[in-house]
Write an enzyme that holds these catalytic residues in place. Structure first.
Site, mmCIF file in Angstrom:
data_model
loop_
_atom_site.group_PDB
_atom_site.id
_atom_site.type_symbol
_atom_site.label_atom_id
_atom_site.label_comp_id
_atom_site.label_asym_id
_atom_site.label_seq_id
_atom_site.Cartn_x
_atom_site.Cartn_y
_atom_site.Cartn_z
ATOM 1 N N ASN A 7 0.875 -1.172 0.000
ATOM 2 C CA ASN A 7 0.000 0.000 0.000
ATOM 3 C C ASN A 7 0.912 1.222 0.000
ATOM 4 O O ASN A 7 1.479 1.590 1.013
ATOM 5 C CB ASN A 7 -0.876 -0.039 1.257
ATOM 6 C CG ASN A 7 -1.838 1.141 1.320
ATOM 7 O OD1 ASN A 7 -1.761 2.068 0.506
ATOM 8 N ND2 ASN A 7 -2.736 1.117 2.287
ATOM 9 N N ARG A 91 -2.620 -2.047 -3.425
ATOM 10 C CA ARG A 91 -3.818 -1.234 -3.230
ATOM 11 C C ARG A 91 -3.716 -0.053 -4.204
ATOM 12 O O ARG A 91 -2.723 0.669 -4.220
ATOM 13 C CB ARG A 91 -3.851 -0.698 -1.805
ATOM 14 C CG ARG A 91 -5.029 0.213 -1.617
ATOM 15 C CD ARG A 91 -4.875 1.088 -0.422
ATOM 16 N NE ARG A 91 -6.053 1.928 -0.285
ATOM 17 C CZ ARG A 91 -6.075 3.045 0.399
ATOM 18 N NH1 ARG A 91 -5.012 3.450 1.042
ATOM 19 N NH2 ARG A 91 -7.176 3.759 0.466
ATOM 20 N N HIS A 180 -12.926 3.186 0.001
ATOM 21 C CA HIS A 180 -12.977 2.200 1.090
ATOM 22 C C HIS A 180 -13.687 0.916 0.656
ATOM 23 O O HIS A 180 -14.157 0.155 1.501
ATOM 24 C CB HIS A 180 -13.750 2.736 2.327
ATOM 25 C CG HIS A 180 -13.048 3.796 3.080
ATOM 26 N ND1 HIS A 180 -13.719 4.813 3.729
ATOM 27 C CD2 HIS A 180 -11.733 4.009 3.325
ATOM 28 C CE1 HIS A 180 -12.853 5.598 4.321
ATOM 29 N NE2 HIS A 180 -11.635 5.149 4.095
ATOM 30 N N ARG A 241 -11.582 16.168 7.188
ATOM 31 C CA ARG A 241 -12.426 16.510 6.025
ATOM 32 C C ARG A 241 -13.840 16.845 6.481
ATOM 33 O O ARG A 241 -14.359 16.226 7.417
ATOM 34 C CB ARG A 241 -12.490 15.347 5.033
ATOM 35 C CG ARG A 241 -11.181 15.034 4.389
ATOM 36 C CD ARG A 241 -11.357 13.962 3.316
ATOM 37 N NE ARG A 241 -10.096 13.316 3.046
ATOM 38 C CZ ARG A 241 -9.912 11.998 3.081
ATOM 39 N NH1 ARG A 241 -10.912 11.178 3.362
ATOM 40 N NH2 ARG A 241 -8.732 11.500 2.829
ATOM 41 N N GLU A 386 -8.274 -4.941 5.137
ATOM 42 C CA GLU A 386 -8.188 -4.680 3.697
ATOM 43 C C GLU A 386 -7.036 -5.459 3.065
ATOM 44 O O GLU A 386 -7.137 -5.918 1.931
ATOM 45 C CB GLU A 386 -7.992 -3.181 3.463
ATOM 46 C CG GLU A 386 -9.249 -2.390 3.813
ATOM 47 C CD GLU A 386 -8.982 -0.932 4.117
ATOM 48 O OE1 GLU A 386 -8.489 -0.648 5.226
ATOM 49 O OE2 GLU A 386 -9.247 -0.095 3.262
#
Ligand code: ADP
Length: 402
Positions: A7, A91, A180, A241, A386
């Protein structure tokens, strides 16, 4: 089969090495501060043996090289030679409209991932660097790309289109993509295993609350809506965010504060959310601590975030024609009984009833149910994984190549 999962971010690169016979993680690590003074390698083998080193790591190729050498380290490693790595799973954040499943990376696929840079300028370039570095260092080893957006390709057009002039979709592909996806997919299939039911018989609302947060309506195994949109800014209140706001606020602030495009982007992405509201931190732990100590802005930040989750649960129950299971996952979802309690407060009318004791007891990577036996909707906390999904997809694709 042994799979390396990579990743690759702008200044960090995470890696994990799996033995797929037992689906067990043999070792994992992280290189931080790539290209900066004093990069840090941290590494942990499954038996607990650890390495932490400060190194000069100027680029992603060096970072991958360091990761590979660490996996082969005489004292702390898990392999003797590189040929023990059967494949690499990467990823990749954005696959656009074309890359809707995990794929074997060839020149054409790499070009398509590059075409998506426009849609994910902060992520795809660094994912590509990781792929190219691995291709250089492990020539001939199959490389698979697993996309954050892919799980959401089943969202119908009436849910992914924004009511903007249609020409903007045609020109710039402006639509909801969602992110996601790998985490929401993992959680949905895990629920099916726990309940011993096929995933296509269950309606799930998956709530991923990390530094970035999103919620997904998984109807009979398929994503039919999700809260992140064209970019990861939309939807839930996140660490830094904003999530959903009235779009007209953007030109208003730009005019009032005389902000440039890059400045408004920074404001929405880095100075908003829990951090902007609380003025304390983007880290939920610190905000919860301030809440305990009576800080009202900390209370406000948490209440706004929890209320946003609640609204989406209502919306997605309507979208799916009912919900059977709600799942909390990722850093905050797995560790904050308060956020879970507030998000599900007063929802008995929908058939959601939390067992407070169970809710308080499930933290720190534990998996379990937090609803009462009388709750029509089951509520679970499931630690996301993940990397395992990426390793599984990689193993599946590679086994077809053989
Ligand atoms: P990322 O999106 O970067 O993968 P994580 O899933 O690791 O993020 O989630 C990070 C968030 O999880 C942070 O806001 C952090 O404060 C929160 N978190 C981690 N542990 C706890 C805890 N024990 N209590 C509350 N929040 C926690």
């Amino acid at each position: 089969m042994r799979i390396l999962v990579v990743n690759s971010g702008s200044s960090s690169l995470k890696f994990q090495f799996f033995d797929m016979e037992q689906e067990s993680s043999l070792a994992s690590g992280k290189v931080e501060r790539i290209g900066m003074k004093g990069a840090i390698l941290s590494y942990k083998r499954a038996d607990g043996k650890k390495i932490k080193q400060v190194k000069e790591i100027l680029d992603h190729t060096t970072a991958i090289d360091v990761a590979l050498k660490t996996l082969m380290d005489k004292e702390s490693g898990v392999i003797k030679e590189l040929s023990e790595i059967d494949a690499v799973g990467h990823r990749v954040v954005h696959g656009g409209e074309e890359l809707t499943h995990s794929v074997l990376i060839d020149d054409k696929i790499l070009e398509t991932i590059k075409d998506c840079i426009e849609l994910a300028p902060l992520h795809n370039p660094h994912n590509i660097k990781g792929i190219q570095a691995t291709q250089r260092l492990l020539p001939g080893v199959p490389q698979i790309a697993v996309f954050d957006t892919a799980f959401h390709h089943t969202i119908p057009d009436y849910a992914y289109m924004y009511a903007l002039p249609y020409i903007l979709y045609e020109r710039y592909k402006i639509r909801r993509y969602g992110f996601h996806g790998t985490s929401h997919r993992y959680v949905a299939y895990r629920v099916a295993r726990i309940l011993k039911k096929p995933v296509d018989e269950i309606n799930i609302i998956s709530i991923h609350l990390g530094n970035g947060s999103s919620i997904c309506a998984v109807q009979r195994g398929k994503s039919i809506d999700t809260s992140m949109g064209f970019t990861p800014v939309e939807g839930l209140v996140m660490g830094t965010r904003s999530g959903d706001i009235d779009p007209a606020i953007v030109p208003f602030i730009m005019a009032q504060e005389e902000l440039a495009i890059s400045q408004i982007n920074t404001l929405l992405n880095k100075h908003s959310g829990l951090w902007g509201l609380s003025g304390i931190s983007s880290d939920d732990r610190e905000i919860e601590e301030a809440y305990e100590n009576g800080n009202d802005r900390a209370r406000l930040a948490i209440e706004v975030a929890a209320y946003r989750i609640k609204k989406y649960i209502g919306a997605y129950s309507a979208s799916m024609g009912g919900v059977d299971v709600i799942v909390f996952t990722a850093g905050i979802g797995e560790n904050s009984p308060r956020m879970r309690r507030l998000a599900l407060r007063d929802m008995e009318y929908l058939g959601i009833k939390i067992d407070e004791e169970k809710n308080e007891s499930i933290i720190k990577g534990k998996e379990g149910e937090i609803s009462t036996p009388y709750s029509k909707v089951k509520v679970f906390v499931i630690p996301t994984n993940e990397e395992l999904v990426i390793a599984r997809d990689t193993a599946n694709i590679v086994s077809f190549l053989r």
